[in-house]
Design a protein around this motif. Structure first.
Motif, PDB file in Angstrom:
ATOM      1  N   ASP A 106      25.865  19.899  92.288  1.00  0.00           N
ATOM      2  CA  ASP A 106      25.063  19.725  91.074  1.00  0.00           C
ATOM      3  C   ASP A 106      24.106  18.550  91.231  1.00  0.00           C
ATOM      4  OD1 ASP A 106      26.245  21.822  89.676  1.00  0.00           O
ATOM      5  OD2 ASP A 106      27.864  20.551  88.914  1.00  0.00           O
ATOM      6  N   LEU A 107      24.570  17.486  91.873  1.00  0.00           N
ATOM      7  CA  LEU A 107      23.716  16.320  92.098  1.00  0.00           C
ATOM      8  C   LEU A 107      22.507  16.675  92.963  1.00  0.00           C
ATOM      9  CD1 LEU A 107      26.051  13.232  92.711  1.00  0.00           C
ATOM     10  CD2 LEU A 107      24.521  13.661  90.788  1.00  0.00           C
ATOM     11  N   VAL A 108      22.738  17.496  93.967  1.00  0.00           N
ATOM     12  CA  VAL A 108      21.629  17.922  94.832  1.00  0.00           C
ATOM     13  C   VAL A 108      20.596  18.693  94.006  1.00  0.00           C
ATOM     14  CG1 VAL A 108      20.992  19.384  96.780  1.00  0.00           C
ATOM     15  CG2 VAL A 108      23.043  17.983  96.908  1.00  0.00           C
ATOM     16  N   VAL A 109      21.069  19.575  93.138  1.00  0.00           N
ATOM     17  CA  VAL A 109      20.164  20.354  92.295  1.00  0.00           C
ATOM     18  C   VAL A 109      19.411  19.437  91.329  1.00  0.00           C
ATOM     19  CG1 VAL A 109      20.052  22.098  90.472  1.00  0.00           C
ATOM     20  CG2 VAL A 109      21.505  22.471  92.466  1.00  0.00           C
ATOM     21  N   ILE A 110      20.125  18.528  90.685  1.00  0.00           N
ATOM     22  CA  ILE A 110      19.510  17.630  89.704  1.00  0.00           C
ATOM     23  C   ILE A 110      18.444  16.761  90.339  1.00  0.00           C
ATOM     24  CG2 ILE A 110      19.943  15.616  88.232  1.00  0.00           C
ATOM     25  CD1 ILE A 110      22.676  16.906  87.558  1.00  0.00           C
ATOM     26  N   TRP A 111      18.764  16.154  91.466  1.00  0.00           N
ATOM     27  CA  TRP A 111      17.796  15.245  92.096  1.00  0.00           C
ATOM     28  C   TRP A 111      16.660  16.001  92.774  1.00  0.00           C
ATOM     29  CZ3 TRP A 111      16.875  10.120  91.862  1.00  0.00           C
ATOM     30  CH2 TRP A 111      17.802   9.359  91.142  1.00  0.00           C
ATOM     31  N   ARG A 125      29.246  10.110  90.285  1.00  0.00           N
ATOM     32  CA  ARG A 125      28.449  11.338  90.210  1.00  0.00           C
ATOM     33  C   ARG A 125      27.786  11.464  88.843  1.00  0.00           C
ATOM     34  NH1 ARG A 125      33.135  13.639  92.570  1.00  0.00           N
ATOM     35  NH2 ARG A 125      33.599  14.748  90.631  1.00  0.00           N
ATOM     36  N   ALA A 126      28.536  11.143  87.795  1.00  0.00           N
ATOM     37  CA  ALA A 126      27.980  11.220  86.442  1.00  0.00           C
ATOM     38  C   ALA A 126      26.829  10.243  86.272  1.00  0.00           C
ATOM     39  CB  ALA A 126      29.079  10.935  85.418  1.00  0.00           C
ATOM     40  N   LEU A 127      26.988   9.046  86.824  1.00  0.00           N
ATOM     41  CA  LEU A 127      25.942   8.024  86.716  1.00  0.00           C
ATOM     42  C   LEU A 127      24.663   8.492  87.398  1.00  0.00           C
ATOM     43  CD1 LEU A 127      25.151   5.114  85.926  1.00  0.00           C
ATOM     44  CD2 LEU A 127      26.028   4.373  88.132  1.00  0.00           C
ATOM     45  N   PHE A 128      24.781   8.997  88.607  1.00  0.00           N
ATOM     46  CA  PHE A 128      23.599   9.469  89.336  1.00  0.00           C
ATOM     47  C   PHE A 128      22.986  10.690  88.649  1.00  0.00           C
ATOM     48  CE2 PHE A 128      24.924   6.652  92.655  1.00  0.00           C
ATOM     49  CZ  PHE A 128      23.778   6.410  93.405  1.00  0.00           C
ATOM     50  N   ALA A 129      23.818  11.544  88.066  1.00  0.00           N
ATOM     51  CA  ALA A 129      23.295  12.712  87.359  1.00  0.00           C
ATOM     52  C   ALA A 129      22.498  12.281  86.135  1.00  0.00           C
ATOM     53  CB  ALA A 129      24.445  13.629  86.942  1.00  0.00           C
ATOM     54  N   GLY A 130      23.030  11.338  85.367  1.00  0.00           N
ATOM     55  CA  GLY A 130      22.334  10.871  84.179  1.00  0.00           C
ATOM     56  C   GLY A 130      21.011  10.215  84.502  1.00  0.00           C
ATOM     57  N   ASP A 190      28.390  18.435  80.063  1.00  0.00           N
ATOM     58  CA  ASP A 190      29.678  18.029  80.641  1.00  0.00           C
ATOM     59  C   ASP A 190      29.392  17.214  81.892  1.00  0.00           C
ATOM     60  OD1 ASP A 190      32.336  17.728  81.094  1.00  0.00           O
ATOM     61  OD2 ASP A 190      32.726  19.791  81.709  1.00  0.00           O
ATOM     62  N   ILE A 191      28.774  16.060  81.682  1.00  0.00           N
ATOM     63  CA  ILE A 191      28.296  15.244  82.791  1.00  0.00           C
ATOM     64  C   ILE A 191      29.429  14.766  83.691  1.00  0.00           C
ATOM     65  CG2 ILE A 191      28.351  13.095  81.470  1.00  0.00           C
ATOM     66  CD1 ILE A 191      25.801  12.253  82.919  1.00  0.00           C
ATOM     67  N   LEU A 192      30.626  14.609  83.134  1.00  0.00           N
ATOM     68  CA  LEU A 192      31.757  14.126  83.919  1.00  0.00           C
ATOM     69  C   LEU A 192      32.277  15.187  84.891  1.00  0.00           C
ATOM     70  CD1 LEU A 192      33.738  12.135  81.197  1.00  0.00           C
ATOM     71  CD2 LEU A 192      32.069  11.281  82.855  1.00  0.00           C
ATOM     72  N   ALA A 193      31.829  16.432  84.714  1.00  0.00           N
ATOM     73  CA  ALA A 193      32.249  17.516  85.609  1.00  0.00           C
ATOM     74  C   ALA A 193      31.185  17.843  86.650  1.00  0.00           C
ATOM     75  CB  ALA A 193      32.592  18.763  84.797  1.00  0.00           C
ATOM     76  N   VAL A 194      30.143  17.006  86.755  1.00  0.00           N
ATOM     77  CA  VAL A 194      29.079  17.241  87.729  1.00  0.00           C
ATOM     78  C   VAL A 194      29.633  17.131  89.143  1.00  0.00           C
ATOM     79  CG1 VAL A 194      26.967  16.251  88.692  1.00  0.00           C
ATOM     80  CG2 VAL A 194      27.194  16.530  86.225  1.00  0.00           C
ATOM     81  N   SER A 195      29.307  18.095  89.970  1.00  0.00           N
ATOM     82  CA  SER A 195      29.777  18.113  91.360  1.00  0.00           C
ATOM     83  C   SER A 195      28.695  17.577  92.295  1.00  0.00           C
ATOM     84  CB  SER A 195      30.150  19.541  91.762  1.00  0.00           C
ATOM     85  OG  SER A 195      29.000  20.371  91.742  1.00  0.00           O
ATOM     86  N   ALA A 250      10.541  23.614  82.074  1.00  0.00           N
ATOM     87  CA  ALA A 250      11.609  24.562  82.410  1.00  0.00           C
ATOM     88  C   ALA A 250      12.546  23.977  83.460  1.00  0.00           C
ATOM     89  CB  ALA A 250      11.005  25.876  82.905  1.00  0.00           C
ATOM     90  N   ILE A 251      11.995  23.256  84.435  1.00  0.00           N
ATOM     91  CA  ILE A 251      12.833  22.635  85.467  1.00  0.00           C
ATOM     92  C   ILE A 251      13.726  21.575  84.853  1.00  0.00           C
ATOM     93  CG2 ILE A 251      12.801  21.217  87.560  1.00  0.00           C
ATOM     94  CD1 ILE A 251      10.185  22.625  88.323  1.00  0.00           C
ATOM     95  N   VAL A 252      13.165  20.737  83.966  1.00  0.00           N
ATOM     96  CA  VAL A 252      13.958  19.701  83.313  1.00  0.00           C
ATOM     97  C   VAL A 252      15.099  20.321  82.509  1.00  0.00           C
ATOM     98  CG1 VAL A 252      13.919  17.951  81.481  1.00  0.00           C
ATOM     99  CG2 VAL A 252      12.153  17.957  83.230  1.00  0.00           C
ATOM    100  N   VAL A 253      14.813  21.378  81.776  1.00  0.00           N
ATOM    101  CA  VAL A 253      15.848  22.042  80.993  1.00  0.00           C
ATOM    102  C   VAL A 253      16.956  22.567  81.903  1.00  0.00           C
ATOM    103  CG1 VAL A 253      16.335  24.096  79.594  1.00  0.00           C
ATOM    104  CG2 VAL A 253      14.367  22.647  79.052  1.00  0.00           C
ATOM    105  N   ALA A 254      16.578  23.173  83.016  1.00  0.00           N
ATOM    106  CA  ALA A 254      17.563  23.755  83.930  1.00  0.00           C
ATOM    107  C   ALA A 254      18.465  22.693  84.555  1.00  0.00           C
ATOM    108  CB  ALA A 254      16.848  24.557  85.023  1.00  0.00           C
ATOM    109  N   VAL A 255      17.912  21.532  84.904  1.00  0.00           N
ATOM    110  CA  VAL A 255      18.736  20.501  85.550  1.00  0.00           C
ATOM    111  C   VAL A 255      19.509  19.677  84.531  1.00  0.00           C
ATOM    112  CG1 VAL A 255      17.184  20.338  87.525  1.00  0.00           C
ATOM    113  CG2 VAL A 255      16.882  18.761  85.613  1.00  0.00           C
ATOM    114  N   ALA A 256      19.039  19.638  83.277  1.00  0.00           N
ATOM    115  CA  ALA A 256      19.674  18.773  82.280  1.00  0.00           C
ATOM    116  C   ALA A 256      20.775  19.464  81.494  1.00  0.00           C
ATOM    117  CB  ALA A 256      18.621  18.232  81.311  1.00  0.00           C
ATOM    118  N   ILE A 257      20.856  20.782  81.575  1.00  0.00           N
ATOM    119  CA  ILE A 257      21.813  21.493  80.734  1.00  0.00           C
ATOM    120  C   ILE A 257      23.250  21.097  81.057  1.00  0.00           C
ATOM    121  CG2 ILE A 257      22.023  23.538  82.238  1.00  0.00           C
ATOM    122  CD1 ILE A 257      22.015  25.206  79.613  1.00  0.00           C
TER     123      ILE A 257
END
Length: 281
Positions: free
Chosen positions: A141-146, A23-28, A133-138, A192-199
């Motif tokens: 969260d992945l759906v939101v990020i992508w 999950r952390a890898l895909f989030a990053g 806290d990328i290791l705590a991505v659910s 703004a979108i990048v900031v929201a997904v990257a925080i």
């Protein structure tokens, strides 16, 4: 005679997302792909401090989201967008941009930190919003990020030529029927979108690093705007993978480790540009 039947078992690909490292890898990688094309425009327009102010404002958005019990993504997005639009409008009315950014960026961060201190049970999690806290991505969260990454990438593809023209020459943009102010507002929305997904991945204090460092590294070797955008995406993704590997092996903070990996790549690509490419010419 007894017949034995072997039933083939298949592994559901979704199950792999039960692993926090996957999950952390895909989030990053998702954040890198969202930030890369936008980061090129931030570098070209020299808007690093603008991005910093927008990222700092996200902390206030987090505090408001937790206080009102709404989605942190929506809260961070709304406040980051409000900050970006405020800066854009004030700068067009004759105010010094650096002064506006300095006042609003630090004010938003300070008010956000103070607001968080009033929320019970949140103070211990403050570092996760500042440094990620990328290791705590659910999975959610992945759906939101992508989803955010897809939206930003789609926006960049749709408005690429218009954004590029208004960045290079505003006069040429007007002559071509392009409204630079509208393109600026679209870029503000993307930021703004990048900031929201990257925080959640790298935190408010390190978001701008993921916007600028991969783009700056790609700029050293790219020969066209498109090549720089694709190169920045690749460098950002490589930094995410390398930083997570470093964090896993050396037990270091994941978000800062990703930025460290991006910094090393920046130095490496600039060294290649100065030595190898210079000799090739």
């Amino acid at each position: 005679m007894t017949t034995h039947m072997t039933v083939a078992t298949t592994t559901d690909p979704i199950d792999m997302f039960d692993d926090f490292l996957i999950r952390a890898l895909f989030a990053g990688v998702g954040v890198a792909l969202a930030a890369a094309p936008l980061g090129c425009f931030v570098v070209w327009r020299r808007m690093a401090y603008f991005g910093d102010a927008t990222a700092h404002a996200a902390i206030l958005g987090v505090a408001l989201s937790l206080g009102f019990g709404v989605s942190i993504f929506l809260g961070a997005l709304a406040v980051a967008l409000a900050m970006a639009l405020t800066v854009s409008n004030l700068s067009e009315r004759g105010y010094g941009v650096d002064t506006i950014l300095g006042v609003l960026a630090h004010s938003a961060l300070a008010f956000g930190l103070v607001a968080v201190s009033f929320l019970q049970g949140v103070r211990l999690d403050l570092n996760s919003y500042l440094f990620g806290d990328i290791l705590a991505v659910s999975k959610s969260d992945l759906v939101v990020i992508w989803s955010g990454a897809a939206l930003v990438i789609g926006l960049m593809i749709w408005r690429w030529q218009a954004l590029l023209t208004s960045t290079v020459n505003r006069g040429l943009a007007y002559a071509s029927g392009i409204n630079p102010k509208r393109e600026q507002q679209l870029m503000t929305l993307g930021l703004a979108i990048v900031v929201a997904v990257a925080i959640k991945v790298v935190g408010a204090l390190l978001i701008v690093a993921m916007l600028i460092i991969p783009a700056a590294a790609a700029r050293a070797v790219a020969r066209s705007p498109e090549a720089m955008a694709f190169g920045a995406a690749g460098i950002g993704a490589l930094a995410a993978v390398g930083g997570l590997g470093l964090s896993y092996q050396m037990d270091t903070p994941a978000g800062p480790s990703i930025v460290c990996a991006a910094s090393v790549l920046f130095l490496a690509f600039n060294l290649v540009a100065r030595v190898v490419l210079k000799d090739a010419r």
